[in-house]
Scaffold this active site. Sequence first.
Site, PDB file in Angstrom:
ATOM      1  N   ASP A  12       0.818  -1.224   0.000  1.00  0.00           N
ATOM      2  CA  ASP A  12       0.000   0.000   0.000  1.00  0.00           C
ATOM      3  C   ASP A  12       0.847   1.267   0.000  1.00  0.00           C
ATOM      4  OD1 ASP A  12      -2.268  -1.643   0.218  1.00  0.00           O
ATOM      5  OD2 ASP A  12      -2.028  -1.721   2.395  1.00  0.00           O
ATOM      6  N   HIS A  40      -4.380  -2.425  -5.964  1.00  0.00           N
ATOM      7  CA  HIS A  40      -3.790  -1.118  -6.216  1.00  0.00           C
ATOM      8  C   HIS A  40      -4.929  -0.169  -6.514  1.00  0.00           C
ATOM      9  CE1 HIS A  40       0.119  -2.862  -6.614  1.00  0.00           C
ATOM     10  NE2 HIS A  40      -0.270  -3.623  -7.600  1.00  0.00           N
TER      11      HIS A  40
HETATM   12  P1  GDP Z   1      -0.370   0.078  -3.758  1.00  0.00           P
HETATM   13  O1  GDP Z   1      -0.981  -1.239  -3.447  1.00  0.00           O
HETATM   14  O2  GDP Z   1       1.071   0.144  -3.373  1.00  0.00           O
HETATM   15  O3  GDP Z   1      -0.601   0.506  -5.167  1.00  0.00           O
HETATM   16  O4  GDP Z   1      -1.080   1.157  -2.843  1.00  0.00           O
HETATM   17  P2  GDP Z   1      -2.648   1.439  -2.649  1.00  0.00           P
HETATM   18  O5  GDP Z   1      -3.269   1.672  -3.931  1.00  0.00           O
HETATM   19  O6  GDP Z   1      -3.251   0.439  -1.754  1.00  0.00           O
HETATM   20  O7  GDP Z   1      -2.576   2.760  -1.749  1.00  0.00           O
HETATM   21  C1  GDP Z   1      -2.123   3.944  -2.182  1.00  0.00           C
HETATM   22  C2  GDP Z   1      -3.241   4.964  -2.053  1.00  0.00           C
HETATM   23  O8  GDP Z   1      -2.684   6.234  -2.023  1.00  0.00           O
HETATM   24  C3  GDP Z   1      -4.204   4.990  -3.230  1.00  0.00           C
HETATM   25  O9  GDP Z   1      -5.473   5.358  -2.778  1.00  0.00           O
HETATM   26  C4  GDP Z   1      -3.611   6.052  -4.149  1.00  0.00           C
HETATM   27  O10 GDP Z   1      -4.563   6.680  -4.986  1.00  0.00           O
HETATM   28  C5  GDP Z   1      -3.101   7.010  -3.147  1.00  0.00           C
HETATM   29  N1  GDP Z   1      -1.928   7.765  -3.530  1.00  0.00           N
HETATM   30  C6  GDP Z   1      -0.817   7.351  -4.224  1.00  0.00           C
HETATM   31  N2  GDP Z   1       0.091   8.344  -4.262  1.00  0.00           N
HETATM   32  C7  GDP Z   1      -0.447   9.390  -3.579  1.00  0.00           C
HETATM   33  C8  GDP Z   1       0.032  10.696  -3.224  1.00  0.00           C
HETATM   34  O11 GDP Z   1       1.144  11.078  -3.534  1.00  0.00           O
HETATM   35  N3  GDP Z   1      -0.815  11.484  -2.489  1.00  0.00           N
HETATM   36  C9  GDP Z   1      -2.047  11.063  -2.084  1.00  0.00           C
HETATM   37  N4  GDP Z   1      -2.784  11.877  -1.362  1.00  0.00           N
HETATM   38  N5  GDP Z   1      -2.512   9.839  -2.374  1.00  0.00           N
HETATM   39  C10 GDP Z   1      -1.728   9.032  -3.106  1.00  0.00           C
END
Ligand code: GDP
Length: 431
Positions: A12, A40
């Site tokens: 995440d 994701h």
């Molecule tokens: P992953 O499994 O590593 O892809 O991560 P997730 O999707 O579970 O969690 C990342 C969350 O953070 C998602 O809701 C993304 O849209 C959000 N996100 C990613 N980068 C950023 C950022 O730089 N700022 C903010 N506010 N949200 C972000």
Amino acid sequence: MVKAVVGANWGDEGKGKITDMLAEKADIIVRFQGGANAGHTIVNDYGKFALHTLPSGVFYSHTTSVIGNGVALNIPILMKEIRSITDRNVPTPRILVSDRCQMVMPYHILFDQYEEERLGGKSFGSTKSGIAPFYSDKYAKIGFQVSELFDETLLQEKVDRVCETKNVILEHLYHKPVIRPEELLATLHEYREMIEAYVCDVSAYLAQALREGKTVLLEGQLGTLKDPDHGIYPMVTSSSTLAAFGAIGAGLPPHEIKEIITVCKAYSSAVGAGAFVSEIFGDEADELRRRGGDGGEYGATTGRPRRMGWFDCVASKYGCRLQGTTDVAFTVLDVLGYLEEIPVCVGYEIDGEVTTDFPVTCKLEKAKPVLKKLPGWKCDIRGIRTYEELPENCRNYVEFIEEQIGYPITMVSNGPGRGDIIYRRSPLQKK
Ligand code: GDP
């Protein structure tokens, strides 16, 4: 050339967003491990999507999305996921599934549920997607490869053989209904029809693509600390989350992986059980959870509230090292703009001694965080596009963490969208 996008921590970290962003300049995006147990979240012009099995490149029409042999493939879920994006006007993506990929069987999901039930309070906090039973069977050599769907004699014989052993456990350990071989065979025939159009010799396809000079992105699921060997065993996932495994789970030569982009989030979050040294609780955690990510830190697959904590330099330094990081993408920095002071975990105290080396699990259970407070920047940094424009305290936060972890932070993400990224030249960069 091959690049990998992987996580330094518990997952995440924002890998989906970084992969979606880098996919713009890639030709092929490959999932090489894991299954539909994690997700994701991606925000782009088509809307907000939670992907579980599909690689995060499916939103571009110029890319090919590949499910590598290392993945735990749940065929009905893959089909549902393809429909869920095409129903929302995303052009039908080009998808290839490795003929060596193994399938999550309906009984894997049941065994996952039954085992968690049996363990009661001592359960692993599984998402019950069948991933652990799937990988157990793979390595016990009773898994089913996609290719086997197309050999009817072999399939029938194997279904009978596998049902025999599974039914002993179902009857005597779990006291649940047994599997009927003819029903299982009928299900596998349905799977065959669903998957036929996508099946491909992926390693040969990738070898040819590399000869033609194509760019391949390997997309990892979860992060270093969930790796079965190098993570917080046994509270880990069942397949390797390391970039090195990308070579195996996609079928590529390891020396082709030239860039390893390790994603680190500006604070910590974790799902499931297991040691989490910099964890915070109560109102402090609630506020960070509510403000975190894009609309709160809740599981993309399960909706479970994530456990929250401050940035952990010890875990992240280790996480980056095991990945073989060439670049760190530092994400979700914008979320910390509300804090007066930001605590960062800079060491672990274990039996009265402070260390910055990430220990084995039995020692980790005893670790207490050594926190250092850094001044906050108290403003919204979304929309900023150059590193120099970030507030000084914000840059100090990034640079402090970079020094602690020892790997170059070359990308800073300050929002969930594709364009919310700041590229930066780091003093630690070798190239
Ligand atoms: P992953 O499994 O590593 O892809 O991560 P997730 O999707 O579970 O969690 C990342 C969350 O953070 C998602 O809701 C993304 O849209 C959000 N996100 C990613 N980068 C950023 C950022 O730089 N700022 C903010 N506010 N949200 C972000």
